[in-house]
Structures are given as structure tokens and as C-alpha cells.
Design an enzyme around this catalytic site. Structure first.
Site, PDB file in Angstrom:
ATOM      1  N   HIS A   1       0.825  -1.103   0.014  1.00 34.41           N
ATOM      2  CA  HIS A   1       0.211  -0.063  -0.076  1.00 34.41           C
ATOM      3  C   HIS A   1       0.948   1.245  -0.018  1.00 34.41           C
ATOM      4  O   HIS A   1       2.063   1.253   0.363  1.00 34.41           O
ATOM      5  CB  HIS A   1      -0.874   0.048   1.300  1.00 34.41           C
ATOM      6  CG  HIS A   1      -1.961  -1.001   1.149  1.00 34.41           C
ATOM      7  ND1 HIS A   1      -2.910  -1.184   1.950  1.00 34.41           N
ATOM      8  CD2 HIS A   1      -2.132  -2.198   0.514  1.00 34.41           C
ATOM      9  CE1 HIS A   1      -3.966  -1.997   1.897  1.00 34.41           C
ATOM     10  NE2 HIS A   1      -3.315  -2.932   0.919  1.00 34.41           N
TER      11      HIS A   1
ATOM     12  N   GLU B   1       1.096   3.774   1.778  1.00 40.99           N
ATOM     13  CA  GLU B   1       1.851   4.167   3.172  1.00 40.99           C
ATOM     14  C   GLU B   1       3.108   3.092   3.533  1.00 40.99           C
ATOM     15  O   GLU B   1       4.153   3.486   3.958  1.00 40.99           O
ATOM     16  CB  GLU B   1       0.858   4.025   4.399  1.00 40.99           C
ATOM     17  CG  GLU B   1      -0.336   5.079   4.051  1.00 40.99           C
ATOM     18  CD  GLU B   1      -1.504   4.655   3.373  1.00 40.99           C
ATOM     19  OE1 GLU B   1      -2.610   5.159   3.589  1.00 40.99           O
ATOM     20  OE2 GLU B   1      -1.475   3.614   2.827  1.00 40.99           O
TER      21      GLU B   1
ATOM     22  N   CYS C   1      -5.678   2.133   5.925  1.00 41.67           N
ATOM     23  CA  CYS C   1      -6.281   0.616   6.393  1.00 41.67           C
ATOM     24  C   CYS C   1      -5.755   0.419   7.706  1.00 41.67           C
ATOM     25  O   CYS C   1      -4.633   0.715   8.196  1.00 41.67           O
ATOM     26  CB  CYS C   1      -6.285   0.073   5.189  1.00 41.67           C
ATOM     27  SG  CYS C   1      -4.572  -1.037   5.228  1.00 41.67           S
TER      28      CYS C   1
ATOM     29  N   CYS D   1      -1.787  -0.555   7.255  1.00 42.80           N
ATOM     30  CA  CYS D   1      -1.228   0.742   7.310  1.00 42.80           C
ATOM     31  C   CYS D   1      -1.256   1.503   8.388  1.00 42.80           C
ATOM     32  O   CYS D   1      -0.068   1.833   8.872  1.00 42.80           O
ATOM     33  CB  CYS D   1      -1.743   1.495   6.065  1.00 42.80           C
ATOM     34  SG  CYS D   1      -1.530   0.768   4.438  1.00 42.80           S
TER      35      CYS D   1
END
Length: 161
Positions: free
Chosen positions: A58, A60, A88, A91
Site C-alpha cells: 500500500h 503508506e 487501512c 497501514c
């Protein structure tokens, strides 16, 4: 205050640009993140799940990895993260583990859910007892595995994190 807000908007714009470019270039999901320390961009990344064939890539997490490499540390204390969407659960966990000081985000998790990126099921699963979760969880060989923990406690050369 206005000057401070303009700085934050500048960094958020970079995260948003990464998210938009990811979609335009067909690389991955519409997410971007930038890590800043002392007013300087240390690292930035779009979502790299598809190009890297890595479900953990992801924006991040990818930005955290790049920042840690650049700063040669696993501890990002003193850094802030600007992310185009509310992180999320994975993350958010990575941000906490990296010891990042502050999160700035643009879109909400509800906005993400509206376009098919819904993490609600993960939050719901975390509230359940392990035996009630959809993904079966089986504990094996705890006594044998505890030896690594005993070795860790006794290791005088360990690096705490």
C-alpha cells in the site's frame, strides 16, 4: 497558522498527485503517501500492490519502506505522513510500528469503501474471538516457539524496537 496550513496542503498535494498518477498510469490503486521530516520530503509512493504483486505494498507501507532505507533506520520518530486516504488497518499498524509522529489524511475510509476498497470486514474480524473469524486460525507448537522468546530476553546484543 495560514503559513503552516499551506505547508500541510503542499505535502498533501504531493500525496494526492501520487494517487492520481497511479490511476492515470494504470499502476495501481488510487492511493499516495508522503513522509516528511523537518519540513523535507523523505519519501513518497503510490500504491504498488499491482506493479509489485505485493498485497502489502500500500502507499503508506511503501513510503515507510523507502523512508527507512533513505534514513537508514527502522524508527521514523520525528516524521509525519501525508496520505491521500485514511489508512487501512495494516497501514495504521505500520505507521504505529514506524513511530511516525502524526498522520494527515484526505479521503476517509468511507470514501474508499464507496469505490470498492472496503476494510470494514477487517475491523469487524478484529473484534471477534479467533474461533469466530472467517479465516481459520490454528495454534501449533507454542512451547517450542517460546524458546525464541527466551533467547530474545537473554540476548544482551539485541536491538530493541
Amino acid at each position: 497558522m495560514l503559513k503552516e496550513m499551506n505547508i500541510h496542503e503542499k505535502f498533501m498535494r504531493l500525496a494526492i498527485d501520487l494517487s492520481e498518477n497511479s490511476v492515470i498510469q494504470g499502476q495501481g490503486g488510487p492511493f499516495g503517501a508522503v513522509i516528511v521530516k523537518d519540513g523535507e520530503v523523505i519519501a513518497g509512493s503510490a500504491n504498488m500492490v499491482v506493479p509489485n504483486n505485493d498485497p502489502t505494498a500500500h502507499a503508506e507501507v511503501s513510503a515507510i519502506r523507502l523512508a527507512c532505507q533513505k534514513l537508514n533506520t527502522f524508527n521514523l520518530t520525528g516524521c509525519e505522513i501525508y496520505t491521500s486516504c485514511e489508512p487501512c488497518p495494516m497501514c495504521l499498524g505500520a505507521i504505529y510500528w514506524a513511530r511516525i509522529d502524526k498522520i494527515y489524511y484526505a479521503n476517509t475510509k468511507a470514501d474508499a469503501a464507496n469505490i470498492g476498497f472496503d476494510d470494514k470486514f477487517i475491523y469487524d474480524e478484529l473484534d471477534l474471538h479467533m474461533e469466530e473469524r472467517k479465516l481459520p486460525v490454528v495454534q501449533l507448537m507454542r512451547n517450542e516457539a517460546l524458546n525464541a522468546f527466551r533467547l530474545w530476553v537473554q540476548n544482551e546484543k539485541k536491538t530493541e524496537y
